[in-house]
Write a protein that holds these residues in place. Structure first.
Motif, PDB file in Angstrom:
ATOM      1  N   LEU A  43      48.578  74.156  13.483  1.00  0.00           N
ATOM      2  CA  LEU A  43      48.601  74.084  14.938  1.00  0.00           C
ATOM      3  C   LEU A  43      47.155  74.006  15.419  1.00  0.00           C
ATOM      4  O   LEU A  43      46.343  74.881  15.103  1.00  0.00           O
ATOM      5  CB  LEU A  43      49.297  75.315  15.509  1.00  0.00           C
ATOM      6  N   ILE A  44      46.824  72.959  16.164  1.00  0.00           N
ATOM      7  CA  ILE A  44      45.432  72.636  16.473  1.00  0.00           C
ATOM      8  C   ILE A  44      45.185  72.783  17.971  1.00  0.00           C
ATOM      9  O   ILE A  44      46.013  72.376  18.793  1.00  0.00           O
ATOM     10  CB  ILE A  44      45.110  71.188  16.044  1.00  0.00           C
ATOM     11  N   SER A  45      44.041  73.341  18.324  1.00  0.00           N
ATOM     12  CA  SER A  45      43.695  73.519  19.731  1.00  0.00           C
ATOM     13  C   SER A  45      43.373  72.185  20.398  1.00  0.00           C
ATOM     14  O   SER A  45      43.120  71.170  19.739  1.00  0.00           O
ATOM     15  CB  SER A  45      42.495  74.457  19.866  1.00  0.00           C
ATOM     16  N   SER A  46      43.352  72.208  21.723  1.00  0.00           N
ATOM     17  CA  SER A  46      43.125  70.984  22.503  1.00  0.00           C
ATOM     18  C   SER A  46      41.801  70.319  22.154  1.00  0.00           C
ATOM     19  O   SER A  46      41.728  69.089  22.006  1.00  0.00           O
ATOM     20  CB  SER A  46      43.156  71.311  23.999  1.00  0.00           C
ATOM     21  N   ALA A  47      40.740  71.118  22.015  1.00  0.00           N
ATOM     22  CA  ALA A  47      39.417  70.549  21.760  1.00  0.00           C
ATOM     23  C   ALA A  47      39.376  69.814  20.426  1.00  0.00           C
ATOM     24  O   ALA A  47      38.835  68.706  20.323  1.00  0.00           O
ATOM     25  CB  ALA A  47      38.356  71.646  21.793  1.00  0.00           C
ATOM     26  N   VAL A  48      39.955  70.419  19.396  1.00  0.00           N
ATOM     27  CA  VAL A  48      39.942  69.794  18.072  1.00  0.00           C
ATOM     28  C   VAL A  48      40.843  68.564  18.057  1.00  0.00           C
ATOM     29  O   VAL A  48      40.493  67.522  17.488  1.00  0.00           O
ATOM     30  CB  VAL A  48      40.376  70.804  16.994  1.00  0.00           C
ATOM     31  N   ALA A  49      42.008  68.656  18.701  1.00  0.00           N
ATOM     32  CA  ALA A  49      42.917  67.508  18.759  1.00  0.00           C
ATOM     33  C   ALA A  49      42.283  66.348  19.511  1.00  0.00           C
ATOM     34  O   ALA A  49      42.419  65.181  19.112  1.00  0.00           O
ATOM     35  CB  ALA A  49      44.229  67.918  19.424  1.00  0.00           C
ATOM     36  N   GLY A  50      41.577  66.648  20.593  1.00  0.00           N
ATOM     37  CA  GLY A  50      40.911  65.591  21.336  1.00  0.00           C
ATOM     38  C   GLY A  50      39.844  64.900  20.515  1.00  0.00           C
ATOM     39  O   GLY A  50      39.688  63.672  20.569  1.00  0.00           O
ATOM     40  N   GLU A  51      39.107  65.685  19.743  1.00  0.00           N
ATOM     41  CA  GLU A  51      38.065  65.121  18.880  1.00  0.00           C
ATOM     42  C   GLU A  51      38.658  64.230  17.793  1.00  0.00           C
ATOM     43  O   GLU A  51      38.119  63.166  17.481  1.00  0.00           O
ATOM     44  CB  GLU A  51      37.280  66.273  18.249  1.00  0.00           C
ATOM     45  N   GLU A  67      39.515  68.002   6.422  1.00  0.00           N
ATOM     46  CA  GLU A  67      38.149  68.519   6.331  1.00  0.00           C
ATOM     47  C   GLU A  67      37.683  69.068   7.675  1.00  0.00           C
ATOM     48  O   GLU A  67      37.011  70.105   7.735  1.00  0.00           O
ATOM     49  CB  GLU A  67      37.201  67.419   5.853  1.00  0.00           C
ATOM     50  N   ARG A  68      38.046  68.396   8.757  1.00  0.00           N
ATOM     51  CA  ARG A  68      37.668  68.900  10.088  1.00  0.00           C
ATOM     52  C   ARG A  68      38.366  70.226  10.388  1.00  0.00           C
ATOM     53  O   ARG A  68      37.769  71.131  10.988  1.00  0.00           O
ATOM     54  CB  ARG A  68      38.024  67.860  11.154  1.00  0.00           C
ATOM     55  N   LEU A  69      39.605  70.377   9.961  1.00  0.00           N
ATOM     56  CA  LEU A  69      40.316  71.629  10.202  1.00  0.00           C
ATOM     57  C   LEU A  69      39.721  72.763   9.369  1.00  0.00           C
ATOM     58  O   LEU A  69      39.658  73.907   9.818  1.00  0.00           O
ATOM     59  CB  LEU A  69      41.803  71.457   9.888  1.00  0.00           C
ATOM     60  N   LEU A 129      36.818  76.999  22.855  1.00  0.00           N
ATOM     61  CA  LEU A 129      37.616  77.435  21.709  1.00  0.00           C
ATOM     62  C   LEU A 129      37.929  76.283  20.771  1.00  0.00           C
ATOM     63  O   LEU A 129      38.265  75.182  21.205  1.00  0.00           O
ATOM     64  CB  LEU A 129      38.939  78.051  22.187  1.00  0.00           C
ATOM     65  N   GLN A 130      37.827  76.563  19.474  1.00  0.00           N
ATOM     66  CA  GLN A 130      38.384  75.702  18.441  1.00  0.00           C
ATOM     67  C   GLN A 130      39.346  76.553  17.623  1.00  0.00           C
ATOM     68  O   GLN A 130      39.011  77.676  17.239  1.00  0.00           O
ATOM     69  CB  GLN A 130      37.288  75.121  17.544  1.00  0.00           C
ATOM     70  N   GLY A 154      47.676  78.141  10.548  1.00  0.00           N
ATOM     71  CA  GLY A 154      48.547  77.735   9.451  1.00  0.00           C
ATOM     72  C   GLY A 154      49.981  78.193   9.671  1.00  0.00           C
ATOM     73  O   GLY A 154      50.291  79.379   9.540  1.00  0.00           O
ATOM     74  N   LEU A 155      50.865  77.258   9.964  1.00  0.00           N
ATOM     75  CA  LEU A 155      52.259  77.592  10.245  1.00  0.00           C
ATOM     76  C   LEU A 155      53.048  77.923   8.982  1.00  0.00           C
ATOM     77  O   LEU A 155      54.165  78.439   9.069  1.00  0.00           O
ATOM     78  CB  LEU A 155      52.928  76.430  10.984  1.00  0.00           C
ATOM     79  N   TYR A 156      52.494  77.635   7.815  1.00  0.00           N
ATOM     80  CA  TYR A 156      53.141  77.989   6.552  1.00  0.00           C
ATOM     81  C   TYR A 156      52.388  79.083   5.799  1.00  0.00           C
ATOM     82  O   TYR A 156      52.823  79.520   4.738  1.00  0.00           O
ATOM     83  CB  TYR A 156      53.269  76.760   5.649  1.00  0.00           C
ATOM     84  N   THR A 157      51.255  79.522   6.326  1.00  0.00           N
ATOM     85  CA  THR A 157      50.469  80.564   5.658  1.00  0.00           C
ATOM     86  C   THR A 157      50.301  81.815   6.508  1.00  0.00           C
ATOM     87  O   THR A 157      50.036  82.895   5.973  1.00  0.00           O
ATOM     88  CB  THR A 157      49.060  80.046   5.307  1.00  0.00           C
ATOM     89  N   GLY A 158      50.407  81.681   7.829  1.00  0.00           N
ATOM     90  CA  GLY A 158      50.126  82.812   8.705  1.00  0.00           C
ATOM     91  C   GLY A 158      48.644  83.108   8.834  1.00  0.00           C
ATOM     92  O   GLY A 158      48.257  84.151   9.354  1.00  0.00           O
ATOM     93  N   ILE A 159      47.796  82.179   8.375  1.00  0.00           N
ATOM     94  CA  ILE A 159      46.340  82.346   8.465  1.00  0.00           C
ATOM     95  C   ILE A 159      45.810  81.381   9.515  1.00  0.00           C
ATOM     96  O   ILE A 159      45.984  80.167   9.403  1.00  0.00           O
ATOM     97  CB  ILE A 159      45.657  82.078   7.116  1.00  0.00           C
ATOM     98  N   SER A 160      45.187  81.929  10.542  1.00  0.00           N
ATOM     99  CA  SER A 160      44.617  81.112  11.609  1.00  0.00           C
ATOM    100  C   SER A 160      43.112  81.330  11.669  1.00  0.00           C
ATOM    101  O   SER A 160      42.607  82.395  11.306  1.00  0.00           O
ATOM    102  CB  SER A 160      45.236  81.483  12.963  1.00  0.00           C
ATOM    103  N   HIS A 161      42.418  80.316  12.147  1.00  0.00           N
ATOM    104  CA  HIS A 161      40.971  80.402  12.339  1.00  0.00           C
ATOM    105  C   HIS A 161      40.663  80.035  13.782  1.00  0.00           C
ATOM    106  O   HIS A 161      41.077  78.973  14.254  1.00  0.00           O
ATOM    107  CB  HIS A 161      40.238  79.463  11.382  1.00  0.00           C
ATOM    108  N   ALA A 162      39.960  80.920  14.461  1.00  0.00           N
ATOM    109  CA  ALA A 162      39.610  80.700  15.865  1.00  0.00           C
ATOM    110  C   ALA A 162      38.114  80.888  16.037  1.00  0.00           C
ATOM    111  O   ALA A 162      37.562  81.920  15.633  1.00  0.00           O
ATOM    112  CB  ALA A 162      40.372  81.670  16.762  1.00  0.00           C
ATOM    113  N   ALA A 163      37.454  79.903  16.614  1.00  0.00           N
ATOM    114  CA  ALA A 163      36.011  79.972  16.843  1.00  0.00           C
ATOM    115  C   ALA A 163      35.717  79.729  18.314  1.00  0.00           C
ATOM    116  O   ALA A 163      36.348  78.876  18.947  1.00  0.00           O
ATOM    117  CB  ALA A 163      35.281  78.934  15.989  1.00  0.00           C
ATOM    118  N   VAL A 164      34.771  80.486  18.854  1.00  0.00           N
ATOM    119  CA  VAL A 164      34.350  80.293  20.239  1.00  0.00           C
ATOM    120  C   VAL A 164      32.859  79.983  20.277  1.00  0.00           C
ATOM    121  O   VAL A 164      32.083  80.462  19.440  1.00  0.00           O
ATOM    122  CB  VAL A 164      34.655  81.524  21.117  1.00  0.00           C
TER     123      VAL A 164
END
Length: 471
Positions: free
Chosen positions: A271-279, A332-334, A380-381, A385-395
């Protein structure tokens, strides 16, 4: 030349604390002579503690580059005899992760210990030195139609030793598993300079305790890895990715739950944030990227299954990518949502969290991260991970927003706690890590971890204060 350092060596309850709050002088010239005479010539690089102004980099008085295991062991024995603190380092991409330590004395870089020692193509095993970069190893394996199914970020710089020490992985963990699943043997220099071998160079080994897992994710606090053996896999033949912008949280949850209930085996579902999806895709809305890797028939079948179900929901793919040349740059970007200590400019403020939760909570966590970042005026970026439960959030922000970043992290810690999840600081400048608990809220296993540290490194030689609870 002497460098001032905190007088900090003794483990105490609650972590590693200075003995008396005073500073002692680190004798740089004396250490240079000792290393040259007892370890080897041409291995050191004197760096002033104040020379590196980056808040994202580890600062030490001296950098040492051992060229083999014997030199590493001699260096550790020398450090133990003279009470020099050691910080092991691989590619330095994760310098901004973990607790803020006192100014350590020796940074032991493993960059010169690089290369593949043995590759058994028929047995699907490879043994390499810790300073080998992930990209170097993958390139060599690819020539034989094989690969190491661990995909940490910044593979051109990340070393396999650092990957194991930090338990690094990426979106493809959903299918291939983590570093713990693929490391089968290692050699480690302990705090007294002795060398131990863990595991065995066989795919199936049931003899004794699985000591390998003790060093995975230990952040270099109980030993220095000097050799690693992995089980590897044949390269997948085909790759395909579908990207959707469902438009609302309800549609994302429905598609997510359907995928989990299906027989599909995504290589990654993020699941990707708006900023990353736009890029990546030119549309700045939250997006869902689903990746498959397998033989051609399997990839095609799974892509068509997803498209058929999504069409029934009224969803059309924003993008459909086929082949590794198209899908790998997206992955790689994710991976790179969490910044790299080597590349973050000192003038920019950034911080990132690694968030662990139940699978069904990932969409909600994405919304929480976005809402709290927006309130704080931070960029925010996010990749969850919808199959791992591991998310990464950067501000990202400006330095005048330092307190906003601290409050954002504390809010995310609290929100994950309410969901019975965990948040840890995967990247942050020293000023932020001094204000928040880098490893999140107090853990029930902290006493056990302190006991392990005491058993392996009673003198607190390695990476003091870097790990959970100041270990």
């Amino acid at each position: 030349m002497n460098i001032r350092r905190p007088n900090c060596r003794q483990p105490v309850k609650g972590g590693i604390q200075p003995m008396d709050g005073t500073e002692t002088a680190f004798p740089v010239q004396q250490a240079l002579i000792q290393i040259r005479e007892n370890v080897g010539p041409g291995l050191t690089d004197a760096i002033s503690v104040e020379a590196s102004g980056s808040p994202y980099k580890i600062q030490t008085a001296l950098t040492v580059y051992p060229e083999n295991e014997e030199q590493t062991a001699k260096l550790v024995r020398l450090a133990a005899a003279n009470d020099y603190g050691i910080v092991p380092q691989g590619g330095a991409t994760k310098d901004a992760q973990g607790g803020v330590t006192g100014k350590a004395d020796l940074l032991v870089s493993m960059k010169k210990m690089s290369g593949i020692l043995h590759h058994s193509v028929s047995d699907l095993m490879v043994t390499a030195l810790p300073g080998t970069t992930v990209a170097e190893l993958q390139q060599a394996l690819r020539r034989e139609g094989q690969f190491l199914p661990i995909d940490p970020a910044w593979g051109e710089q990340s070393t396999i030793g650092g990957m194991i020490a930090s338990n690094g992985s990426g979106p493809k963990r959903a299918l291939y598993g983590s570093a713990r699943d693929h490391l089968i043997a290692s050699r480690v220099v302990l705090a007294d300079g002795s060398v131990i071998r863990t595991g065995a160079k066989v795919v199936k080994n049931v003899a004794g305790y699985d000591m390998n897992k003790l060093f995975v994710g230990s952040m270099g606090t109980i030993g220095i890895l000097t050799e690693l053996t992995f089980k590897i896999r044949p390269l997948p033949v085909s790759s395909g990715m579908l990207v959707y912008c469902p438009g609302n949280g309800g549609a994302i949850r429905q598609l997510h739950e359907t995928l989990l209930d299906s027989q599909l085996e995504p290589c990654a579902a993020e699941l990707i944030s708006s900023a990353v999806a736009g890029e990546l895709f030119g549309k700045a809305e939250p997006a869902l990227a689903i990746l498959f890797e397998d033989v051609e028939a399997s990839v095609s079948y799974q892509l068509e299954w997803v498209k058929s179900y999504a069409a029934g929901m009224g969803l059309k793919p924003l993008a459909e990518l086929r082949g590794f040349e198209a899908t790998e740059p997206v992955v790689e970007r994710l991976r790179a949502v969490t910044p790299n200590s080597n590349e973050m400019p000192s003038g920019r403020l950034a911080a990132a969290l690694k968030l662990l939760s139940s699978l069904t909570d990932v969409p909600g966590i994405s919304e929480l991260a976005a809402a709290s970042a927006e309130r704080a005026g931070l960029q925010l970026q996010f990749s969850g991970g919808l199959y791992t439960g591991i998310s990464h959030a950067a501000v990202y922000g400006d330095w005048w927003q330092l307190e906003d970043v601290v409050q954002w992290m504390k809010q995310m810690y609290a929100s994950l706690g309410e969901l019975n999840g965990t948040a840890v600081a995967a990247f942050a400048p020293k000023q932020v890590r001094s204000s928040v608990a880098s490893w999140g809220t107090e853990r029930s296993d902290h006493g056990l971890m302190q006991g392990i540290k005491q058993q392996f490194d009673a003198a607190n030689l390695f990476n003091r204060g870097r790990f959970v609870g100041g270990i």
